[in-house]
Design an enzyme around this catalytic site. Structure first.
Site, mmCIF file in Angstrom:
data_model
loop_
_atom_site.group_PDB
_atom_site.id
_atom_site.type_symbol
_atom_site.label_atom_id
_atom_site.label_comp_id
_atom_site.label_asym_id
_atom_site.label_seq_id
_atom_site.Cartn_x
_atom_site.Cartn_y
_atom_site.Cartn_z
ATOM 1 N N SER A 13 -95.581 35.274 -6.277
ATOM 2 C CA SER A 13 -96.124 33.979 -5.855
ATOM 3 C C SER A 13 -96.482 33.963 -4.367
ATOM 4 O O SER A 13 -97.579 33.528 -3.991
ATOM 5 C CB SER A 13 -95.131 32.863 -6.184
ATOM 6 O OG SER A 13 -93.872 33.111 -5.583
ATOM 7 N N LYS A 111 -87.909 37.770 2.532
ATOM 8 C CA LYS A 111 -86.726 37.230 3.215
ATOM 9 C C LYS A 111 -85.458 37.701 2.501
ATOM 10 O O LYS A 111 -85.104 37.177 1.448
ATOM 11 C CB LYS A 111 -86.798 35.702 3.251
ATOM 12 C CG LYS A 111 -88.023 35.191 4.014
ATOM 13 C CD LYS A 111 -88.238 33.702 3.815
ATOM 14 C CE LYS A 111 -89.486 33.228 4.549
ATOM 15 N NZ LYS A 111 -89.784 31.801 4.299
ATOM 16 N N SER A 144 -92.225 27.827 3.633
ATOM 17 C CA SER A 144 -93.538 28.094 3.033
ATOM 18 C C SER A 144 -93.426 28.419 1.545
ATOM 19 O O SER A 144 -93.480 29.583 1.157
ATOM 20 C CB SER A 144 -94.188 29.285 3.754
ATOM 21 O OG SER A 144 -93.251 30.354 3.881
ATOM 22 N N ALA A 146 -94.861 29.052 -1.882
ATOM 23 C CA ALA A 146 -96.188 29.486 -2.333
ATOM 24 C C ALA A 146 -96.895 28.392 -3.120
ATOM 25 O O ALA A 146 -98.117 28.221 -3.016
ATOM 26 C CB ALA A 146 -96.042 30.739 -3.191
ATOM 27 N N LYS A 197 -80.853 31.304 4.703
ATOM 28 C CA LYS A 197 -81.113 29.954 4.177
ATOM 29 C C LYS A 197 -81.106 29.964 2.651
ATOM 30 O O LYS A 197 -80.811 28.945 2.020
ATOM 31 C CB LYS A 197 -82.422 29.392 4.733
ATOM 32 C CG LYS A 197 -83.649 30.289 4.576
ATOM 33 C CD LYS A 197 -84.378 30.142 3.274
ATOM 34 C CE LYS A 197 -85.506 31.144 3.157
ATOM 35 N NZ LYS A 197 -86.325 30.987 1.974
ATOM 36 N N SER A 260 -87.941 26.236 -5.033
ATOM 37 C CA SER A 260 -87.051 27.294 -4.572
ATOM 38 C C SER A 260 -86.239 27.857 -5.733
ATOM 39 O O SER A 260 -85.483 27.139 -6.391
ATOM 40 C CB SER A 260 -86.097 26.750 -3.497
ATOM 41 O OG SER A 260 -85.019 27.645 -3.299
ATOM 42 N N ASN A 262 -83.763 29.810 -5.428
ATOM 43 C CA ASN A 262 -82.359 29.768 -5.028
ATOM 44 C C ASN A 262 -81.758 28.384 -5.287
ATOM 45 O O ASN A 262 -80.644 28.259 -5.792
ATOM 46 C CB ASN A 262 -82.240 30.148 -3.546
ATOM 47 C CG ASN A 262 -82.744 31.550 -3.291
ATOM 48 O OD1 ASN A 262 -82.061 32.530 -3.555
ATOM 49 N ND2 ASN A 262 -83.973 31.663 -2.792
ATOM 50 N N VAL A 285 -87.236 37.194 -8.767
ATOM 51 C CA VAL A 285 -86.053 37.603 -8.011
ATOM 52 C C VAL A 285 -85.442 36.409 -7.282
ATOM 53 O O VAL A 285 -86.145 35.632 -6.635
ATOM 54 C CB VAL A 285 -86.410 38.707 -6.990
ATOM 55 C CG1 VAL A 285 -85.215 39.028 -6.104
ATOM 56 C CG2 VAL A 285 -86.871 39.963 -7.726
#
Length: 339
Positions: A13, A111, A144, A146, A197, A260, A262, A285
């Site tokens: 993405s 990241k 940011s 995507a 983060k 997100s 996460n 991932v």
């Protein structure tokens, strides 16, 4: 704006969104993927449906399955593959650059931190790509998603390198009316902020699913950012970086948005789902899971107090109940803010 040749390695993405930004700015863009079917879809339908749904891509984005064809004559190469694939793809990149006898500006836009070595992504790339093939090495960081970039939600990021000329070149290549690039020279702070983060975002998702409100979320964000800053400073980061886009900005975006992975993983943990099932069904991932382990180990190694990170580690890796982890955090001895 001069026309550049920009290669983006990784058609997930974020890689696809960055490729689209570059193409909208008039650059010659090659988006590399090891999946032939994905390359075909990008070129034939101008879509990347697995990662960005039915959002159309600029026709200037050309999918490429061959690494050498992707990076030939490229001015800037963006590495946007998962952390665990960074070294493998970097080796393919080096083989191509060797054949082409060519050097590039290489920017990491992933990241994460490498399990076992604790390396930042830029450090991994520096180890894999000989200096003679690099005209510059840096990272792209900041808040940011995507999914927002592809729909032109105004987005601000940082291009970061110790050589100020490198982020300035990337800034000129990628900036436009809806995607604004700032420059920074703090690689350590930008990468640690961008990686950690994701850990706090897992906690934020868990709080959301358990019905906690603004007080609890504000506490998590504030004290989570303090932990990130403490660890970053232990490695030489500039504390001011954590007040900017790569720190509080990226934390806010990742820990509050359903975009997100996460955050969504944290929501499912709070709902009582098993970690293995969450990973299996996410389809992409979840960088924060492995980063939590790395951060927990780094905190012990550097003797940095990171109670929130440790609590999330226990939930992920020791099967501690989320509510019990929160109770343990709230039961810690009281202390002075700033410590």
């Amino acid at each position: 704006m001069s026309n550049e040749i920009i290669a983006v390695l990784g058609a997930g993405s974020w890689g696809t969104a960055l490729a689209n930004v570059a193409a909208e700015n008039g650059h010659d863009v090659r988006l590399w993927s090891h999946r032939a079917s994905q390359v075909a879809e990008i070129n034939e339908t101008h879509r990347n449906t697995k990662y960005l749904g039915d959002n159309p891509l600029n026709e200037g984005v050309v999918g490429v399955a061959d690494m050498q064809a992707a990076v030939q004559d490229a001015d800037i190469v963006l590495s946007v593959v998962p952390t665990k694939a960074t070294r493998e793809v970097a080796k393919q990149l080096v083989a191509a650059l060797k054949n082409l006898d060519q050097s590039i500006i290489l920017m990491a836009a992933t990241k994460g931190l490498e399990p076992g070595t604790y390396k930042r992504v830029s450090e991994m790339l520096a180890e894999e790509v000989p200096a003679k093939y690099l005209r510059g090495l840096g990272v792209i960081s900041g808040p940011s998603h995507a999914e927002g970039v592809i729909t032109h939600d105004p987005t601000l990021v940082t291009a970061v390198s110790t050589d100020v000329a490198v982020p300035e070149k990337v800034q000129h290549a990628l900036s436009n009316q809806v995607f604004r690039v700032y420059t920074n020279t703090d690689m350590i702070g930008s990468e640690i902020g961008g990686a950690l983060k994701n850990v706090i975002a897992i906690g934020a998702g868990a709080l959301e699913s358990l019905g906690y409100d603004a007080n609890a979320k504000a506490a998590l964000f504030t004290r989570g950012l303090a932990e990130i800053s403490r660890l970053g400073q232990a490695f030489g980061a500039n504390p001011i970086t954590f007040m900017g886009l790569s720190g509080v900005g990226d934390l806010f975006a990742t820990a509050t948005s359903v975009h997100s992975r996460n955050y969504r993983a944290g929501v499912q943990l709070g709902e009582g789902k098993k970690l293995a099932d969450i990973i299996e069904h996410m389809g992409m991932v979840i960088e924060g899971i492995s980063t939590t382990k790395v951060a927990h180990e780094l905190a012990q190694k550097k003797h940095v107090e990171m109670p929130i990170t440790s609590a999330i580690y226990r939930v992920l890796y020791e099967n501690q109940d989320v509510k019990e982890a929160i109770q343990t955090l709230m039961g810690r001895p009281v202390s002075q803010e700033g410590k």
